[in-house]
Design an enzyme around this catalytic site. Structure first.
Site, mmCIF file in Angstrom:
data_model
loop_
_atom_site.group_PDB
_atom_site.id
_atom_site.type_symbol
_atom_site.label_atom_id
_atom_site.label_comp_id
_atom_site.label_asym_id
_atom_site.label_seq_id
_atom_site.Cartn_x
_atom_site.Cartn_y
_atom_site.Cartn_z
ATOM 1 N N HIS A 167 3.765 -8.958 5.618
ATOM 2 C CA HIS A 167 3.234 -7.706 6.224
ATOM 3 C C HIS A 167 3.963 -6.553 5.754
ATOM 4 C CE1 HIS A 167 0.544 -5.619 9.380
ATOM 5 N NE2 HIS A 167 1.207 -4.813 8.825
ATOM 6 N N HIS B 121 3.998 -2.639 3.639
ATOM 7 C CA HIS B 121 2.960 -1.784 3.040
ATOM 8 C C HIS B 121 3.662 -1.128 1.856
ATOM 9 C CE1 HIS B 121 -0.002 -1.506 6.287
ATOM 10 N NE2 HIS B 121 1.129 -1.918 7.092
ATOM 11 N N ASP C 139 3.127 1.885 0.529
ATOM 12 C CA ASP C 139 3.134 3.129 0.808
ATOM 13 C C ASP C 139 4.221 3.503 1.817
ATOM 14 O OD1 ASP C 139 1.719 2.374 2.544
ATOM 15 O OD2 ASP C 139 0.419 4.241 2.694
ATOM 16 N N GLY D 172 -5.225 1.472 9.882
ATOM 17 C CA GLY D 172 -5.468 2.515 10.418
ATOM 18 C C GLY D 172 -5.448 2.469 11.982
ATOM 19 N N HIS E 170 -5.436 -5.750 10.946
ATOM 20 C CA HIS E 170 -4.433 -5.139 11.847
ATOM 21 C C HIS E 170 -5.053 -5.167 13.249
ATOM 22 C CE1 HIS E 170 -2.168 -3.555 8.383
ATOM 23 N NE2 HIS E 170 -1.167 -2.855 9.232
ATOM 24 N N GLU F 167 -1.871 -4.197 18.152
ATOM 25 C CA GLU F 167 -0.533 -3.241 18.011
ATOM 26 C C GLU F 167 -0.688 -2.212 18.887
ATOM 27 O OE1 GLU F 167 2.629 -1.456 14.925
ATOM 28 O OE2 GLU F 167 0.388 -1.161 14.603
ATOM 29 N N ASP G 86 6.885 -4.483 7.821
ATOM 30 C CA ASP G 86 5.885 -3.574 8.079
ATOM 31 C C ASP G 86 6.122 -2.248 7.042
ATOM 32 O OD1 ASP G 86 3.548 -2.229 8.995
ATOM 33 O OD2 ASP G 86 4.380 -1.542 10.824
#
EC number: 3.5.4.4
Length: 368
Positions: free
Chosen positions: A19, A21, A23, A180, A207, A210, A305
């Site tokens: 996991h 990202h 970006d 998102g 996702h 969380e 993350d």
């Protein structure tokens, strides 16, 4: 493997990351350089000051400030050459941190402002990852990477992105994700995408659990058929800690039906301690549920993350668990093997990495 672990051993330990990202892991120097070329305004053009700005914004407790950080990273990932560069650097940086396998997720629909197509951006990212793998191998730190193509849950492009992922499954894409805001955007909004992917025998992570609780996890697992849960930390809301130990020496706890199902089915949890603390899903790393979930033998995995926003790395996440939660080398080995068992590459590739890389790597650390 139960004795003290020094920082050098943690740095050398083989790591597996599910996991992360794309970006959320850019080098500040890269953001500054590309921003200057495209005329994008930044809070500061000093790389170290910018690094601190990202981290402090993520730590601020303000959702607006946290989301603003991605405005700047996504802005510099719109040209083909920039996507190649960012992906290449991600692979190199992860390999230098000891990561031997990484699944890197990102949302192609957010990278079309420069006129590229969805297929163009996936090809560009794969080119960068492949270049990074070659450079890492030449540097003596080999890494295997895979793309997780992500759809944004607030948009209406789930099926389109699912088809994109399936088209590129022979070109580096190993699975599909949605990301998102959870609240108000349940995963079932993209049910047609998940039905399509299941028919295509493609892996899915979602996702869930969380920012939103058990209903999000339930939908991801029971309605959408998730193979893994992105975060999933709020599964704790379905676990009652009773105190004391059971007959196996594990924490005594009563699992609700959903938590019991997730554990029984060995559905992996992609836990991200530092990020979970930043978003309020956990009070601190020391109190993060990852330790209890590990002891209860959930399929726990450890992840970063967003490395830039959290100012973190896999080495740092492991170090925090050792220093603040009392983890041992055996715990780190166990969570690393868990991650490879849960990876979206073929079984024989997973097994080879476990037997030829991870187990020997930890055995060497245990005797050094």
């Amino acid at each position: 493997m139960t004795g003290p672990i020094d920082s050098a051993s943690i740095a050398r330990a083989p790591k597996v990351l599910l996991h992360d990202h794309l970006d959320g892991g850019l080098r500040p120097e890269t953001i500054v350089g590309i921003s200057a070329e495209i005329g994008h305004e930044l809070p500061t053009t000093d790389p170290e000051e910018l690094r601190e700005w990202f981290r402090s914004s993520a730590d601020s407790g303000s959702l607006e400030r946290y989301l603003e950080t991605f405005v700047h990273t996504v802005a510099v990932m719109q040209r083909r050459e920039d996507l190649v560069r960012v992906a290449r650097e991600a692979a190199i940086d992860l390999a230098a941190d000891g990561v031997v396998y990484a699944e890197i997720r990102w949302a192609p629909e957010q990278h079309l402002e420069g006129g590229l197509s969805l297929d163009d951006v996936v090809v560009a990212v794969q080119e960068g990852l492949a270049e990074g793998e070659k450079e890492a191998a030449a540097a003596g730190t080999p890494i295997r990477t895979g793309q997780l193509v992500t759809a944004m849950r607030h948009a209406a492009r789930g099926r389109e992105i699912a088809e994109l992922a399936e088209r590129h499954r022979e070109n580096g894409v190993v699975g599909f994700d949605i990301a998102g805001a959870e609240a108000g955007y349940p995963p079932s909004r993209h049910l047609d995408a998940f039905d399509y992917l299941h028919e295509a025998n493609m892996h899915v992570t979602i996702h869930a659990g969380e920012a939103f609780g058990l209903p999000s996890i339930w939908e991801a697992v029971q309605v959408c058929g998730a193979d893994r849960l992105g975060h999933g930390v709020r599964i704790m809301e379905d676990i009652e800690v009773l105190g004391g130990r059971d007959s196996y020496g594990r924490p005594a706890a009563k699992l609700g039906r959903l938590a019991g199902f997730v554990r029984d089915k060995r559905i992996p949890l992609e836990l991200c301690p530092t990020s979970n603390v930043q978003t309020g899903a956990a009070a601190s790393v020391a109190e993060h549920p990852i330790g209890l979930l590990k002891d209860l033998r959930f399929r726990v995995t450890l992840n970063t993350d967003n490395r830039l926003m959290s100012g973190t790395s896999m080495t740092r996440e492991m170090t925090l668990l050792v220093e603040q939660a009392g983890w041992t080398l055996e715990d780190l080995r166990w969570v690393t093997i868990n991650a490879l068992k849960s990876a979206f590459i073929p079984f024989d590739e997973r097994l080879a990495l476990i037997e030829d890389v991870v187990k020997p790597g930890y055995a060497q650390l245990a005797i050094s």
